[in-house]
Design a protein around this motif. Sequence first.
Motif, PDB file in Angstrom:
ATOM      1  N   LYS A 114      -7.354  -4.314  -3.315  1.00 52.34           N
ATOM      2  CA  LYS A 114      -5.871  -3.829  -3.508  1.00 52.34           C
ATOM      3  C   LYS A 114      -5.749  -2.624  -4.558  1.00 52.34           C
ATOM      4  O   LYS A 114      -6.584  -2.997  -5.697  1.00 52.34           O
ATOM      5  CB  LYS A 114      -5.106  -5.024  -3.644  1.00 52.34           C
ATOM      6  CG  LYS A 114      -3.507  -4.607  -4.146  1.00 52.34           C
ATOM      7  CD  LYS A 114      -2.664  -5.630  -4.179  1.00 52.34           C
ATOM      8  CE  LYS A 114      -1.118  -5.210  -4.390  1.00 52.34           C
ATOM      9  NZ  LYS A 114      -0.120  -6.232  -4.283  1.00 52.34           N
ATOM     10  N   TYR A 116      -3.026  -1.275  -7.435  1.00 50.50           N
ATOM     11  CA  TYR A 116      -1.723  -1.425  -7.745  1.00 50.50           C
ATOM     12  C   TYR A 116      -1.515  -0.736  -8.888  1.00 50.50           C
ATOM     13  O   TYR A 116      -2.203  -1.057 -10.044  1.00 50.50           O
ATOM     14  CB  TYR A 116      -1.358  -2.863  -7.895  1.00 50.50           C
ATOM     15  CG  TYR A 116      -0.022  -3.219  -8.306  1.00 50.50           C
ATOM     16  CD1 TYR A 116       1.104  -2.915  -7.546  1.00 50.50           C
ATOM     17  CD2 TYR A 116       0.151  -3.628  -9.531  1.00 50.50           C
ATOM     18  CE1 TYR A 116       2.332  -3.055  -8.101  1.00 50.50           C
ATOM     19  CE2 TYR A 116       1.514  -3.979  -9.904  1.00 50.50           C
ATOM     20  CZ  TYR A 116       2.524  -3.846  -9.140  1.00 50.50           C
ATOM     21  OH  TYR A 116       3.777  -4.068  -9.703  1.00 50.50           O
ATOM     22  N   SER A 123     -12.063  -6.539  -3.742  1.00 54.27           N
ATOM     23  CA  SER A 123     -12.014  -7.779  -2.704  1.00 54.27           C
ATOM     24  C   SER A 123     -13.228  -9.106  -3.015  1.00 54.27           C
ATOM     25  O   SER A 123     -13.957  -8.558  -3.739  1.00 54.27           O
ATOM     26  CB  SER A 123     -12.510  -7.252  -1.290  1.00 54.27           C
ATOM     27  OG  SER A 123     -13.561  -6.765  -1.223  1.00 54.27           O
ATOM     28  N   ASP A 139       1.048  -8.069   6.713  1.00 59.08           N
ATOM     29  CA  ASP A 139       0.816  -7.742   5.288  1.00 59.08           C
ATOM     30  C   ASP A 139       1.235  -9.021   4.613  1.00 59.08           C
ATOM     31  O   ASP A 139       1.591  -9.734   4.719  1.00 59.08           O
ATOM     32  CB  ASP A 139       1.818  -6.534   5.122  1.00 59.08           C
ATOM     33  CG  ASP A 139       1.287  -5.289   5.669  1.00 59.08           C
ATOM     34  OD1 ASP A 139       0.151  -5.062   5.563  1.00 59.08           O
ATOM     35  OD2 ASP A 139       2.115  -4.369   5.550  1.00 59.08           O
TER      36      ASP A 139
END
Length: 174
Positions: A114, A116, A123, A139
Amino acid sequence: MKRFFIIFVAFLFLVIYVDKFDSNYYVIPDDSIRIRIIANSDSFDDQYIKIKVKQLIEPVIEEDLSVSSSLNESRFIIKSNLNKYNSMISSYLIDNSYNDKFSINYGSNYFPEKEYKGVKYESGNYESLVIKLGSGMGDNWWCVMFPPICSLEVEENSDIEYKFFVKELFDKYI
């Protein structure tokens, strides 16, 4: 004049570079506990249910962990309250005519990569509480319960405005 131009270009580069760097992010410690809620699908209804489950469970877990001062204590609190979380979610889903099954798992669970706020989170398998709604193909939402970064996210969305002094000077004079 040439010296002024070089200084100006360097200053401009610094302002642009620093403006792109977001200092309002959090590094997730290795010793942390995450929470992840995975929606059944990406349909509007399934995503809505996911957000409602998040809104239901997040404050309860936050309150439970508010007395914790260590990772081990947080682990104990979460494990001790799994039945409570399960019952809360089950009641909510039944009351809202959600017919698909759900599961709760505390332990080492997979998280996808991810990005952000410009920070990439790799991961991998992380210690976490995962709530999977239905088939879990939609999601997901995730955050960190310990240390309590989720509550920092709530505070961040307040009316506080962050400013960078050099950028303010640049905007004011140029």
